[in-house]
Design an enzyme around this catalytic site. Structure first.
Site, PDB file in Angstrom:
ATOM      1  N   ILE A 167       0.953  -1.310   0.030  1.00 13.43           N
ATOM      2  CA  ILE A 167      -0.094  -0.002   0.094  1.00 13.43           C
ATOM      3  C   ILE A 167       0.931   1.297  -0.008  1.00 13.43           C
ATOM      4  O   ILE A 167       1.838   1.463   0.948  1.00 13.43           O
ATOM      5  CB  ILE A 167      -1.052  -0.003   1.364  1.00 13.43           C
ATOM      6  N   GLU A 223       8.389 -11.776  10.826  1.00 15.30           N
ATOM      7  CA  GLU A 223      10.125 -11.448  11.362  1.00 15.30           C
ATOM      8  C   GLU A 223      10.669 -12.701  11.679  1.00 15.30           C
ATOM      9  O   GLU A 223      10.044 -13.803  12.094  1.00 15.30           O
ATOM     10  CB  GLU A 223      10.098 -10.528  12.429  1.00 15.30           C
ATOM     11  N   LYS A 266       6.686   0.717  12.578  1.00 17.74           N
ATOM     12  CA  LYS A 266       6.027   1.354  11.675  1.00 17.74           C
ATOM     13  C   LYS A 266       5.125   2.552  12.056  1.00 17.74           C
ATOM     14  O   LYS A 266       5.253   3.627  10.964  1.00 17.74           O
ATOM     15  CB  LYS A 266       5.029   0.355  10.855  1.00 17.74           C
TER      16      LYS A 266
HETATM   17  N1  HSE Z   1       6.482  -8.966   9.741  1.00 16.90           N
HETATM   18  C1  HSE Z   1       5.877  -7.933   8.880  1.00 16.90           C
HETATM   19  C2  HSE Z   1       4.362  -8.106   9.030  1.00 16.90           C
HETATM   20  C3  HSE Z   1       6.441  -7.961   7.533  1.00 16.90           C
HETATM   21  O1  HSE Z   1       3.785  -9.080   9.242  1.00 16.90           O
HETATM   22  O2  HSE Z   1       3.763  -7.237   8.653  1.00 16.90           O
HETATM   23  C4  HSE Z   1       5.815  -6.888   6.786  1.00 16.90           C
HETATM   24  O3  HSE Z   1       6.395  -5.659   7.177  1.00 16.90           O
END
Ligand code: HSE
Length: 418
Positions: A130, A184, A199
């Site tokens: 996105i 991750e 984020k």
């Molecule tokens: N581990 C992250 C998630 C990967 O599940 O959103 C994408 O940033």
């Protein structure tokens, strides 16, 4: 960099995202971008690319004058910062997907961008496919952006979907998220909310000009959510999602956090399932807008890297408009939240710290209440995430300071107390 220039890429990392980019670039010759060298950590691994492409020496990429773009998609935050800062100092443009590194080093990265005048793009670092960063950066004027409510972690959304809709247990759902390349390498970063809050820190920068370390933002993940919480949610016709939220309050400051939340079935975010992410933006005149797309996985994430590479061709840079060209917003903890809390024992919950309690249910092993708390209580104390206690925000959770007295009086009247 002009539009006809060849992009010669030095790629760091050949995991889910790096390999995805390698494959995608083979299918997009029109971009005139080619990977000259890939730096990896473990040379022994079997990889589906020619051996001579790989090296373990980062300086071969960072000092190669032919390489004009570094793409950095490795796991570890500190080595990623080292690579990105050296690349910029060496005159190379940089595209990165390292959300933890960006969240933790944003002030230095802003300085390096100013100092070098080079582009540092990272659309892949939040919500994968996105284009949320570029939208927040370019489209919304500061004063018009009332609120953002988003699902920014694909793995936790995937796990919640699998657990509550397909009745998988937590471990099975997590294993599947790992096998599909969503999680991750240390999945507790997803499950406990670290990835989402990382984020959220830089999305807040692009949305509101806020610069904050991730550990200054109240967050948790889905680790304490219980089967009984899902049963209560179903009874009340809600879903449970891990939601990152920011709202501009009447005092002009911004309330922001990442916490599990009950979501009504007609909320746009209820539509967001599995590894998808979603962002609902409320702005002055447009009302609600909803962005939706895959938030994790090889090609969706690599597609955002590809879009950044393409943007380099016309010298695109983040201007950080809300930070540099407007008055940046401040975060505030001066508001209240309506919460649902489930727990094993009353002694774990400081009942007297609630402004008021609307519901309490003590009949089962797993007890719960719905009440209103000062947000400061969540920021200062951690009882709400200890002892197996589970906190889930109510759908319209934020109560502003100016409203609290009136609402408290009303709730006490309804309960027949005054
Ligand atoms: N581990 C992250 C998630 C990967 O599940 O959103 C994408 O940033």
């Amino acid at each position: 960099m002009d539009a006809h220039k060849q992009l010669t890429i030095g790629l760091f990392g050949f995991g889910v995202v790096g390999e995805g980019l390698f494959k995608i670039l083979q299918q997009t010759p029109s971009l005139k971008a080619s990977i000259k060298k890939v730096c990896i950590k473990h040379p022994g691994k079997k990889r589906d690319a020619p051996d001579e492409l790989f090296t373990t020496d980062k300086n071969i990429l960072l000092n190669d004058p032919d390489i004009n773009v570094i793409v950095e998609v490795i796991n570890e935050s500190e080595p990623a910062f080292e690579i990105v800062s050296t690349a910029l100092k060496n005159g190379k443009e940089v595209v990165s997907a390292s959300k933890k590194m960006i969240a933790e080093h944003l002030p230095e990265l802003l300085g390096l961008q100013k100092q070098t005048g080079l582009s540092f793009l990272y659309e892949a670092a939040a919500c994968a496919s996105i284009p949320v960063i570029r939208n927040l950066e370019e489209y919304y004027d500061n004063d018009l952006l009332h609120s953002i409510k988003a699902i920014v972690n694909g793995s936790t959304n995937f796990i919640l979907t699998k657990m509550f809709e397909e009745k998988l247990d937590f471990q099975q759902a997590l294993l599947l998220a790992q096998q599909l390349g969503f999680a991750e390498s240390d999945p507790s970063l997803d499950v406990e909310g670290f990835d989402a809050v990382n984020k959220w820190t830089f999305l807040l920068t692009h949305a509101y000009g806020i610069i904050e370390q991730p550990d200054n933002i109240v967050f948790t993940g889905i680790q304490n959510i219980q089967g009984s919480d899902a049963a209560v949610a179903a009874e009340k016709h809600f879903d449970i999602k891990l939601v990152a939220q920011a709202k501009k309050l009447q005092n002009g400051k911004v309330a922001a956090f990442v916490l599990p939340q009950f979501i009504r079935h007609d909320d746009h975010l209820a539509f967001v399932k599995n590894e998808y992410n979603g962002v609902v933006i409320e702005s002055g005149f447009a009302d609600k807008q909803f962005f939706y797309g895959k938030g994790a996985g090889s090609f969706p994430t690599a597609s955002a890297v590809l879009s950044d590479l393409s943007a380099l061709r016309y010298q695109y840079k983040y201007e950080y408009k809300k930070l540099y060209h407007h008055t940046p917003h401040e975060l505030t903890n001066d508001f209240y939240v309506k919460v649902y809390i489930s727990f094993d024992d009353w002694s774990y919950v400081p009942k007297d710290r609630f402004e008021w309690i609307e519901e309490w249910h003590a009949e089962n092993d797993r007890k719960y209440l719905v009440g209103v708390l000062a947000f400061e209580e969540l920021r200062k104390n951690s009882w709400w995430r200890e002892n197996n206690t589970s906190l889930i925000l109510a759908p319209e959770t934020i109560i502003e300071d100016v409203e609290i007295r009136k609402l408290k009086k009303k709730s006490l009247e309804l309960a027949g107390i005054v």
